[in-house]
Design a protein around this motif. Structure first.
Motif, mmCIF file in Angstrom:
data_model
loop_
_atom_site.group_PDB
_atom_site.id
_atom_site.type_symbol
_atom_site.label_atom_id
_atom_site.label_comp_id
_atom_site.label_asym_id
_atom_site.label_seq_id
_atom_site.Cartn_x
_atom_site.Cartn_y
_atom_site.Cartn_z
ATOM 1 N N VAL A 493 0.748 -1.489 -0.609
ATOM 2 C CA VAL A 493 0.515 -0.040 -0.006
ATOM 3 C C VAL A 493 1.000 1.203 0.420
ATOM 4 O O VAL A 493 1.774 1.488 0.932
ATOM 5 C CB VAL A 493 -1.014 0.379 1.187
ATOM 6 C CG1 VAL A 493 -1.625 1.386 1.451
ATOM 7 C CG2 VAL A 493 -1.458 -0.951 1.026
ATOM 8 N N SER A 497 -0.815 7.824 -1.665
ATOM 9 C CA SER A 497 -1.395 7.936 -2.371
ATOM 10 C C SER A 497 -3.199 8.454 -2.147
ATOM 11 O O SER A 497 -3.350 8.452 -1.240
ATOM 12 C CB SER A 497 -1.323 6.880 -3.429
ATOM 13 O OG SER A 497 -2.664 5.795 -2.796
ATOM 14 N N ASP A 498 -3.971 8.641 -3.446
ATOM 15 C CA ASP A 498 -5.908 8.910 -3.530
ATOM 16 C C ASP A 498 -6.128 7.998 -2.890
ATOM 17 O O ASP A 498 -7.040 8.423 -1.341
ATOM 18 C CB ASP A 498 -6.146 9.575 -4.292
ATOM 19 C CG ASP A 498 -5.384 11.123 -4.738
ATOM 20 O OD1 ASP A 498 -5.012 11.697 -3.687
ATOM 21 O OD2 ASP A 498 -5.328 11.297 -5.547
ATOM 22 N N GLN A 499 -5.827 7.277 -2.632
ATOM 23 C CA GLN A 499 -6.443 5.641 -2.123
ATOM 24 C C GLN A 499 -6.320 5.292 -0.733
ATOM 25 O O GLN A 499 -6.760 5.095 -0.098
ATOM 26 C CB GLN A 499 -5.874 4.533 -3.436
ATOM 27 C CG GLN A 499 -6.833 2.767 -2.688
ATOM 28 C CD GLN A 499 -6.100 1.895 -3.618
ATOM 29 O OE1 GLN A 499 -5.503 2.061 -4.328
ATOM 30 N NE2 GLN A 499 -7.168 0.700 -3.332
ATOM 31 N N GLY A 500 -4.813 5.390 -0.639
ATOM 32 C CA GLY A 500 -4.357 5.445 0.514
ATOM 33 C C GLY A 500 -4.491 6.734 1.588
ATOM 34 O O GLY A 500 -5.086 5.841 3.026
ATOM 35 N N ALA A 502 -7.426 7.458 1.944
ATOM 36 C CA ALA A 502 -8.807 7.754 1.867
ATOM 37 C C ALA A 502 -8.730 6.779 3.041
ATOM 38 O O ALA A 502 -9.600 5.971 3.546
ATOM 39 C CB ALA A 502 -9.562 7.296 0.329
ATOM 40 N N LEU A 503 -8.099 5.546 2.514
ATOM 41 C CA LEU A 503 -7.744 4.489 3.265
ATOM 42 C C LEU A 503 -7.844 4.862 5.428
ATOM 43 O O LEU A 503 -8.029 4.606 6.221
ATOM 44 C CB LEU A 503 -6.962 3.112 3.347
ATOM 45 C CG LEU A 503 -6.189 1.743 3.964
ATOM 46 C CD1 LEU A 503 -7.683 1.372 4.411
ATOM 47 C CD2 LEU A 503 -5.518 1.424 3.580
ATOM 48 N N LYS A 506 -10.836 6.164 6.212
ATOM 49 C CA LYS A 506 -11.806 5.525 7.040
ATOM 50 C C LYS A 506 -11.467 5.476 8.186
ATOM 51 O O LYS A 506 -12.062 5.092 8.826
ATOM 52 C CB LYS A 506 -11.738 4.397 5.827
ATOM 53 C CG LYS A 506 -12.578 2.837 6.288
ATOM 54 C CD LYS A 506 -12.216 1.901 4.999
ATOM 55 C CE LYS A 506 -13.577 0.855 5.839
ATOM 56 N NZ LYS A 506 -13.633 -0.419 4.321
#
Length: 831
Positions: A493, A497-500, A502-503, A506
């Protein structure tokens, strides 16, 4: 036979023994280093290397090499008068006086350890700028104030009346390396008060984990000093009261003092060579146990010496015979104590391991001094040892021709009546005694794991950090003293990044939604750099920066603060900072960690739950590891202590069921003592009682089991001797009559020695002092004179049967066979 040889050697060459012991004491004193210089003062470094918190600290050190703050000094500025002091005047005091003064302290030691540009606050560091690490390695990592943009708002209370200035330090909270900074900070506050630079209406108090650790260590050192002095005075007073002869009282004191000093010096030399580790507080346990056991040994030797004089032997021969007769019993007794406490060497926690070596070493030296140095002093004193009382001249009778006369003091009469009562009603007395003790023992079983790890609650009320800590917990979440850092690492991971991101959001949302249930006051992360409280919306920097630029700066600083590449290219790790509702040392905070970890893992995607590594760093995770290690150590040590003591009893007494009962009786006494200790300290402070200190639990068990069997060995060896003269049943009560006064005296002295801990300022010392003193008195006046003799009488008279047979060697009104006499002699003749 070997102890008779030793007795003859000592009485013939006593001047050489005196010179040898004194030379050994002087030589080790000259060679030994100071314990302050070589002692280990880092509490959590005694955890095993594979403890999760220690592994987490290593990984975090690699992930954030310039963020190794392990403790802090916190200044709490509280406005007590709104009319004379304003919020702005408090900020100005920090800006013009406190922060410059603290920076001068840091500069004097080489500057801040981690100087990050363009701002000292990590939340406003340039991600691309390399931190400037002080080449002199100052222990001050950084200084955080409310004047810092962004993150400074987190150091202001909700009512805006209290502000914090935090000095982050690199050493652990208990390290003596912190003392210099703490003292310099105290001097700074005194100077500001003297110069009237602190406005009226503002109180500046000091707390922080480093200050708490310093106060705890100083209180421990003061306890060592006071306890050592009081122990000597108390033992001296009790000995003079018992003997009414100053020289006879001085001999045990000189013997034990010499042995303890040699033990401390030898441990210092071994620690200097790297063979052992010494720590603050170890001297307390060495002192109280060595004095308690050593004076007991000397009392038994002196009592037998007086018996031999009463039989008509001259002093020198009486000394030699006394050593020969009691040497086996004393050695067996000391072996029980050394083996019992020595089982702590099998512990995982380093402090228990080191105590398991150091305390038996001191007991061994005390035993050796009792068998050689103390008899030499008796030879030197001769009949003057009993001055101002006169000892009758030798009668010329052979030792076997007469029995030592029985005393007629009140204590002798008491034990004589107890023996007569046991002969008439052994069963009823046994049942009544057990019934009175059982409720406390049962209560201790239910509260067995109700232990406290709270260092704050352990401190005296007048400690420097006390008022500051109470004010901090009133104005801020108590967890501000020591936040918990969580490091999440997953090589698959990229948290940058944007995904990270977002995680991380969360995870943060999950913790925010459950913060009441999880006991969280604040959560700070890449997704919430300044936390989730209303305070994060405030700004007291006074710097006119447009909102868009400020938000961009916060996000940029957050990446540098919360993300790590662990030496790679991608940001494979991220951290979260959790502020708990409760003190980081409290039971509730420790219990919070497991649910927090579960909630955090539940927030991860299914694929990450098995791959991601989650590390918890901080005081609370370390205490959680300490608790888990303690539970394993407690079970292991208690099992080994019981097994080793049972083996020794079987070897000494040449029986099985009687030693089993002796062990069960002392175990019953321990649980009763533990139950009474819980009750007493709860009643003293029902609202603040957090449980028995974790160190008390394990030391109490090992000491009480070993010392309790110590007295049982003295009684049982005398039982063997008296049964040869009076028969099996009457021999039991005769042994009780003969040993009752001397064991009672020993119990008083040992209990008094342990009770000296009550004058210490730490709660743990008060608890241990009370529990040990009560436990010894319980063993002395209940277990040894009632539970043990009544069982032997019941077993012998046939009212209690084990496998349908009486215990071997306890036949009614029969003299033991010659072989059994030999067994009794080999097992050690009591005083």
């Amino acid at each position: 036979m070997s102890f008779r040889i030793l007795g003859n050697v000592v009485r013939r060459s006593w001047p050489f023994w005196l010179v040898g012991w004194v030379a050994l004491a002087v030589g080790t004193w000259l060679a030994a280093p100071s314990w302050t210089a070589i002692g280990q003062d880092k509490e959590f470094s005694f955890l095993p290397p594979d403890a999760p918190s220690r592994r987490a600290a290593e990984v975090f050190g690699r992930a954030f090499p310039t963020d190794k703050a392990a403790s802090n000094v916190v200044l709490v500025l509280n406005r007590t008068d709104d009319e004379r002091a304003s919020f702005e005047s408090t900020l100005k005091l920090i800006e013009t006086s406190l922060e410059p003064g603290l920076r001068q302290i840091a500069e004097a030691d080489g500057g801040l350890a981690y100087e990050i540009q363009p701002s000292d606050d990590p939340l406003f560091a340039d991600e691309t700028a390399a931190p400037k690490v002080s080449p002199q390695r100052s222990i001050i990592a950084r200084i955080r104030t409310p004047n810092a943009p962004g993150a400074g708002a987190l150091l202001v209370s909700a009512d805006r009346k209290a502000l914090l200035v935090v000095v982050d330090l690199t050493p652990e909270y208990s390290s003596h390396l912190n003392y210099h900074v703490i003292e310099q900070t105290e001097a700074l506050l005194r100077r500001l008060r003297e110069e009237a630079k602190i406005p009226a209406g503002i109180d500046v108090l000091m707390t922080g984990s480093a200050v708490l650790g310093r106060d705890h260590s100083l209180a421990e050192l003061e306890s060592v000093r006071v306890t050592g002095l009081l122990t000597v005075l108390l033992v001296a007073g009790l000995l003079i009261l018992i003997y009414r002869a100053p020289l006879l009282a001085l001999i045990p004191l000189a013997t034990v003092y010499l042995a303890v000093q040699i033990a401390v010096n030898l441990l210092g030399l071994l620690a200097q060579a790297g063979y052992v580790t010494v720590f603050g507080g170890l001297q307390i346990y060495i002192t109280i146990l060595a004095y308690g056991a050593g004076v007991d040994y000397c009392l038994f030797l002196t009592a037998r010496y007086k018996e031999e004089l009463d039989r008509g032997l001259p002093p020198s021969e009486a000394v030699g015979r006394a050593v020969g007769e009691v040497g086996g019993a004393l050695t067996g007794s000391a072996a029980t104590v050394m083996c019992g406490i020595g089982m702590m060497m099998f512990a995982e926690f380093g402090k228990f391991r080191e105590a398991g070596f150091a305390i038996p070493l001191s007991i061994l030296l005390v035993l050796a001094a009792t068998l050689t140095f103390s008899p030499s002093l008796l030879c030197l004193a001769g009949r003057w040892a009993f001055w101002p009382h006169r000892q009758p001249a030798p009668t010329g009778l052979a030792p076997a021709a007469t029995e030592a006369p029985r005393g007629n003091g009140w204590l002798e009469r008491v034990w004589e009546r107890v023996g007569e009562l046991l002969l008439r009603r052994a069963g009823g007395v046994w049942v009544l005694t057990v019934a009175l003790m059982a409720p406390f023992a049962i209560g201790a079983g239910f509260l067995y794991n109700h232990l406290s790890y709270d260092m704050i609650g352990d401190l005296p009320a007048d400690a420097t950090s006390g008022a500051g800590t109470r004010l901090l917990q009133e104005k801020f979440p108590a967890g501000m003293v020591g936040p918990v850092t969580v490091l999440v690492v997953d090589p698959k991971v990229d948290f940058g990044s944007d995904q990270g991101r977002a995680l991380v959001g969360k995870i943060t949302d999950r913790l925010r939604n459950e913060k009441q249930t999880l006991g969280l006051a604040d959560v700070r992360s890449l997704a919430a750099p300044l936390g989730i409280t209303a305070q994060s919306e405030n700004d007291f920097s006074g710097i006119a920066v447009p909102k868009e630029e400020r938000e961009q700066a916060v996000q940029q600083a957050a990446r540098a603060h919360y993300l790590t590449d662990l030496g790679g290219r991608a940001k494979v790790g991220t951290r979260l900072e959790l502020v708990l509702d409760q003190s980081p040392f409290s039971r509730k905070s420790v219990d919070t960690l497991d649910p927090v970890e579960q909630a955090l893992r539940d927030a991860l995607p299914d694929g990450m739950r098995t791959d991601a590594e989650v590390y918890f760093i901080g005081t609370t995770p370390s205490i959680r590891d300490l608790e888990r290690v303690m539970q394993r150590d407690r079970f292991r040590i208690e099992l080994l202590v019981l097994a080793s003591v049972l083996v020794i009893l079987i070897v000494l007494l040449r029986r099985f069921w009687v030693p089993v009962y002796l062990l069960l009786s002392v175990l019953f006494s321990y649980y009763t003592t533990l139950g009474v200790t819980f009750a007493v300290f709860y009643l003293l402070d029902p609202a603040g009682f957090a449980g028995i200190d974790w160190r008390v639990a394990i030391f109490l068990f090992t000491i009480l089991i070993a010392v309790g069997e110590d007295y049982n060995i003295f009684l049982m060896t005398r039982v063997h001797e008296e049964q040869r003269r009076h028969g099996a049943v009457r021999g039991i009560t005769e042994a009780l009559d003969r040993t009752g006064p001397i064991i009672s005296s020993c119990g008083f002295i040992m209990a008094g020695t342990f009770a000296s801990l009550l004058v210490g300022s730490l709660t743990e010392m008060k608890q241990l002092g009370f529990a040990l003193a009560f436990g010894v008195m319980l063993d002395t006046f209940i277990v040894r004179p009632i539970l043990v003799p009544s069982f032997l009488i019941l077993l012998h008279t046939g009212r209690l049967s084990l496998r349908g047979r009486s215990s071997q060697g306890f036949q009614p009104n029969c003299e033991p066979t010659p072989s059994r006499q030999g067994v009794a002699r080999r097992s050690g003749i009591s005083p």
